[in-house]
Design an enzyme around this catalytic site. Structure first.
Site, PDB file in Angstrom:
ATOM      1  N   ASP A  15      -9.441   2.056   1.054  1.00  0.00           N
ATOM      2  CA  ASP A  15      -9.692   0.943   1.240  1.00  0.00           C
ATOM      3  C   ASP A  15     -10.561   0.499  -0.527  1.00  0.00           C
ATOM      4  O   ASP A  15     -11.537   2.061  -0.377  1.00  0.00           O
ATOM      5  CB  ASP A  15      -9.478   0.398   2.066  1.00  0.00           C
ATOM      6  N   ASP A  16     -10.952  -0.664  -1.132  1.00  0.00           N
ATOM      7  CA  ASP A  16     -11.649  -0.314  -2.080  1.00  0.00           C
ATOM      8  C   ASP A  16     -12.908  -0.895  -1.498  1.00  0.00           C
ATOM      9  O   ASP A  16     -13.843  -1.018  -1.843  1.00  0.00           O
ATOM     10  CB  ASP A  16     -11.042  -2.335  -2.553  1.00  0.00           C
ATOM     11  N   GLU A  26      -0.316  -2.349   9.389  1.00  0.00           N
ATOM     12  CA  GLU A  26       0.607  -1.282   8.177  1.00  0.00           C
ATOM     13  C   GLU A  26       0.073  -0.140   8.710  1.00  0.00           C
ATOM     14  O   GLU A  26       1.089   0.931   8.212  1.00  0.00           O
ATOM     15  CB  GLU A  26       0.318  -1.423   6.593  1.00  0.00           C
ATOM     16  N   ASP A  27      -1.120   0.408   8.564  1.00  0.00           N
ATOM     17  CA  ASP A  27      -1.376   1.565   9.013  1.00  0.00           C
ATOM     18  C   ASP A  27      -1.028   2.234  10.004  1.00  0.00           C
ATOM     19  O   ASP A  27      -0.914   3.024  10.647  1.00  0.00           O
ATOM     20  CB  ASP A  27      -3.046   1.131   9.157  1.00  0.00           C
ATOM     21  N   ARG A  32       0.833  -0.955  -0.219  1.00  0.00           N
ATOM     22  CA  ARG A  32      -0.039   0.202  -0.022  1.00  0.00           C
ATOM     23  C   ARG A  32       0.962   1.259  -0.109  1.00  0.00           C
ATOM     24  O   ARG A  32       0.515   2.448  -0.286  1.00  0.00           O
ATOM     25  CB  ARG A  32      -0.967  -0.535   1.342  1.00  0.00           C
TER      26      ARG A  32
END
Length: 921
Positions: A746-747, A834-835, A730
């Site tokens: 996000d999707d 990861e965020d 990302r």
């Protein structure tokens, strides 16, 4: 009589038997009969006729029928009916003709309507093309005005001129001891546009290579293979490097032999100019064997220097290479808090040979008091430190005799005691670590002192260096006073007072800076070698090589599906959010200060803490002076263009805000095998203003369906294929991202256009922060003495999730290439966090919390498949991630905030004269 008769008739006399009355009665009878007769004729006669006719038509002989129904031909035989038939046929034919004409006219009308619609579309397209042309003309005029204001025509790169191989015309200095860059370095081999090529000799090709420490040689070779500046073409090299140490004692060559081998290097060119001799030390007892070797004009980089040997601004003091072939274990590094530890300061060491014995002179303490320069302050230091320890005002630990055999050391140098692990355990308990420089002032730095400094920085003990004459590693580019205390030896009696007077905030700042210096310049062989090259490159004012970007491997896909506009996404009323398809996508301006940076911002870039800014040619958030505004291509510095005229400003809807008048952003969307959800999310971006492009990071090894039709949203959609399924993808700095602003989404995130535009405006006012929508916070778990991750709705937050957030592309480089690898490994292990890692990184660098916009807390689309965050183990993993990240950073970098940016006037209709200056509340 006549008169009388007349009167009687007139008056209806009764003469003649009442004849007048009878007349009147007969008249009435006659009228009644007449009326009755007419009724009989009008009513009964039709009935009788109808009955008669139907009776006759019931006869068996069809030929005798007179009034019954007949066939058409029979009717036509009748003369008076034939005319009616002809009239009917004529009328029917005319009606058919009229119907055909009507259908033909309807068909022509439909064709004309289609032509009208096509003309309308053509007119709209022409208007859009005209508007785009106007914008292009406006941009061209704007660029022309900027160029005219700068008065800087575009220049071609200069032709590189290489000197002759022998360099016979190069001037000679009077003495090698007087070597500086201006008289011992050939700048003609290093043009500004050369890219700083470096040629590294293979030590195995020379006899002394067999004497090198295998670990150091292996680590050095591994580092050289991955360095961007190393070239195999020696003819174009700017600098030539040869590794000569650390040597192994049994097979160490004689100084004369090593000198001959150095002078016989193929590119030594009689005096070794533009050469760098590196001697890395892995032990504290490394000897200074280069001291007796004539190095000519070659630069020397090592950990031990004598004053007669060291050439300031030319030679380089390097740190010891302790972790030769291994990465530091962050789990073994103690945290930076609590600030104060068990011991206020500590020192362990033994002096094998004193200065008096080495110089064969004896001075009494009384002679020193009378004003003569003391021969050795070490005796006074020992006395003072023991007095502080005996006073028991603070817990201190000082030992001047080793329990075991001390390490070998140079004369007048304090030898290290014990093994490395034992020394580290003591330093973990010490707030300060004393480093006593050698008594011989001619020894400006030794490997033993450099080793003590390395170990103190590694475990967070603040170094206290006694002796201001010392030359610490990389001292000409690092502000050591931000991470260590350098105190003259005569002030030994004031040391205790000075250490006690430092506040906790200052202690934490120095410890954090020391940790940054250790991680960036000391910890690994890559860091040491890169730092040495960066010092030379900075000295000769060559800009750094561009940081590496990830090459995007595009997945072919079909587009053309007309994207609709979700009314929930784009219901903005008469609010003008910005240009849509009126301006072509344009990238952020390139950074133009590369050639002015090295001369101006050396200390700022090498000492910005905490953060590894040395790997980049600039930091995009540094302000610049107004006189340098013409060099500014990006960032938040001074810009003479933008905003309103004379401070009047613009209406909020018509002004983008911020100090960069023209800017777009890139959407980076991570997805994994959710094609329907992805297509819906892409369609919702249709018509979004200021959108440059969409980069879809396809995180699945399975390619998209071949028959999948991607929506046409008016901007390019780049589908990028990744090497593996990793959430770290990302934040890769893809080369397709040409804007500074990145919207990571996000999707399955569900955001309205006005929310996205509002977040973009806020980010432009705070470009160094993460600006997003879903907020979270961390909390301290008192029973378990650990950190927790919390997603409950709260007015306080410390993180903004990157599933819907803006951030600068600069952080993508730091996350992917600079942030400790251990963090990225944990993200891959848990497929999570990861965020959180990005929030840790940004807060660690800026010491600022993120900014949350709007009051919404969740942004998932209704009906979408469940994501990873719905798993019960998701939160347990995030608890573990936070605690692990704290260990890696050594402290908790996240900061709490109750600040939130909400829109008051963004969608509020106010009079135009009321909305010029109000922005965010």
């Amino acid at each position: 009589e006549l008169m009388t008769g007349y009167t009687m008739l007139r008056n209806g006399g009764v003469g003649n038997g009442g004849q007048p009355w009878l007349l009147r009665w007969s008249n009435r009878i006659r009228l009644t009969w007449l009326s009755f007769t007419l009724v009989i004729i009008l009513v009964f006669f039709p009935l009788i006729a109808h009955y008669y006719l139907t009776t006759i038509d019931d006869a068996d002989d069809a030929g005798k029928r007179i009034f019954g129904p007949r066939t058409g031909n029979e009717l036509c035989e009748v003369k008076h009916v034939q005319d009616l038939c002809r009239i009917r046929e004529s009328v029917s034919e005319e009606l058919l003709q009229l119907e055909a004409k009507r259908q033909e006219l309807n068909s022509e009308i439909a064709k004309l309507n289609l032509k009208i619609e096509a003309c309308k579309k053509s007119i709209e397209n022409a208007k859009q093309d005209l508007l785009q042309l106007k914008n292009v003309i406006s941009q061209t005029e704007h660029s022309y005005k900027e160029l005219m204001a700068q008065n800087q025509p575009k220049l071609s790169l200069p032709i590189r001129l290489l000197p002759d191989k022998d360099d016979a015309t190069f001037p000679l200095p009077k003495s090698n001891r007087n070597c500086r860059l201006h008289n011992c370095f050939d700048y003609s081999r290093c043009p500004l546009t050369s890219g700083f090529p470096v040629y590294v000799y293979n030590s195995d090709d020379y006899p002394f290579g067999s004497s090198l420490d295998p670990l150091i040689k292996q680590a050095f070779e591994a580092t050289v293979r991955t360095n961007v500046y190393v070239t195999e073409n020696a003819n174009i090299a700017c600098v030539y490097i040869i590794l000569v140490g650390e040597m192994q004692e049994p097979v160490m060559p004689k100084p004369t032999e090593l000198e001959q081998q150095l002078h016989s290097l193929p590119y030594w060119r009689t005096d070794g100019h533009n050469h760098l001799i590196i001697s890395l030390s892995r032990k504290s007892e490394t000897q200074n064997f280069i001291y007796n070797i004539s190095t000519g004009r070659a630069m020397v980089a090592q950990s031990t220097f004598y004053d007669a040997q060291y050439r300031p601004g030319f030679d380089i003091v390097v740190s010891p290479l302790v972790h030769a072939m291994s990465e530091p274990n962050f789990l073994e590094i103690p945290p930076q808090v609590p600030v104060k530890r068990k011991y206020l300061f500590s020192f362990q060491g033994e002096k094998i040979e004193s200065l008096r014995s080495s110089l064969q002179e004896v001075r009494s303490f009384e002679e020193e008091i009378e004003g003569n320069a003391p021969a050795d302050y070490d005796d006074r230091i020992i006395t003072t430190l023991k007095a502080v320890q005996d006073s028991k005002l603070d817990f201190v630990l000082v030992e001047f005799t080793c329990k075991n055999q001390p390490k070998a050391s140079l004369p007048t140098e304090w030898a290290l005691c014990g093994e490395r692990d034992d020394r580290l355990e003591l330093l973990k308990l010490s707030t300060f670590a004393l480093i006593i420089t050698p008594g011989d002032t001619r020894l400006v730095i030794s490997a033993g002192c450099a080793m003590r400094l390395f170990e103190a920085l590694e475990v967070g003990a603040i170094p206290v260096v006694l002796g201001e004459q010392v030359q610490l590693p990389y001292n000409d580019v690092i502000r050591w006073n931000e991470a260590a205390l350098i105190i003259p030896k005569p002030r030994i009696t004031e040391v205790h007072f000075l250490l006690r007077s430092i506040s906790d905030n200052d202690l934490l700042a120095m410890r954090r800076q020391g940790r940054f210096l250790w991680e960036t310049y000391f910890s690994t062989s890559d860091n040491v070698f890169s730092t040495v090259l960066a010092i030379i490159r900075t000295r000769i004012q060559i800009p750094a090589a561009p940081i590496r970007e990830e090459t995007a491997v595009e997945i072919p896909h079909r587009s053309g599906k007309a994207a609709g506009t979700d009314p929930n996404m784009a219901d903005n009323g008469d609010l003008d959010l910005g240009p849509v398809e009126t301006e072509p996508p344009y990238a952020s301006p390139k950074y133009l200060r590369n050639f002015t940076l090295t001369a101006m911002d050396i200390y700022r870039n090498w000492n910005s803490a905490p953060g590894p800014f040395h790997l980049f040619p600039y930091t995009p958030f540094d302000p610049v002076l107004p006189s340098e505004a013409k060099f500014l291509g990006s960032g938040t510095g001074f810009r003479p263009i933008g905003g309103g005229a004379g401070g009047s400003g613009k209406e909020f809807q018509a002004a983008l805000g911020g100090n960069v008048p023209r800017e777009q952003f890139t959407v980076v969307m991570l997805t994994y095998e959710r094609e329907e959800v992805l297509m819906n999310s892409l369609e919702r971006l249709n018509g979004l203003p200021y959108l440059n492009k969409v980069v879809v990071v396809w995180n699945s090894p399975k390619l998209p369906s071949e028959d999948l039709l991607w929506p046409d949203i008016g901007v390019p959609i780049m589908v990028v294929r990744t090497e593996k399924n990793s959430l770290n993808n990302r934040f890769l700095p893809w080369d397709e991202i040409e804007t500074e602003a990145i919207l990571s989404i996000d999707d399955d995130a569900h955001l309205r256009h006005d929310e996205i535009m509002f977040g973009f405006r806020v980010w432009r006012e705070a470009r160094d922060r993460i600006v997003g929508f879903p907020g979270r916070y961390h909390a301290w778990d008192i029973p378990h003495q650990s950190w927790l991750y919390n997603s409950n709705y709260s007015c306080e937050l410390s993180m903004v999730l990157t599933g819907a957030a803006f951030f600068h592309k600069y952080y993508a480089y730091l996350y992917s290439y600079v942030m400790p690898q251990a963090i990225r490994d944990m993200v891959d292990e848990y497929i999570n966090c990861e965020d959180i890692a990005m929030n840790f990184l940004v807060s660690h660098l800026t010491r600022k919390p993120p900014i949350k916009v709007t009051s919404r807390w969740t942004f998932r689309c209704p009906g979408c498949p469940q994501a990873l965050s719905h798993d019960d183990s998701h939160f347990h993993e995030r608890h573990k991630c936070i605690n692990f990240f704290v260990k890696v950073y050594g402290y908790m970098p996240l900061l709490y905030t109750q600040f939130r940016v909400d829109s008051v006037l963004f969608k509020t209709r106010l009079p135009h004269d009321k909305t010029k200056c109000f922005k965010f509340i």
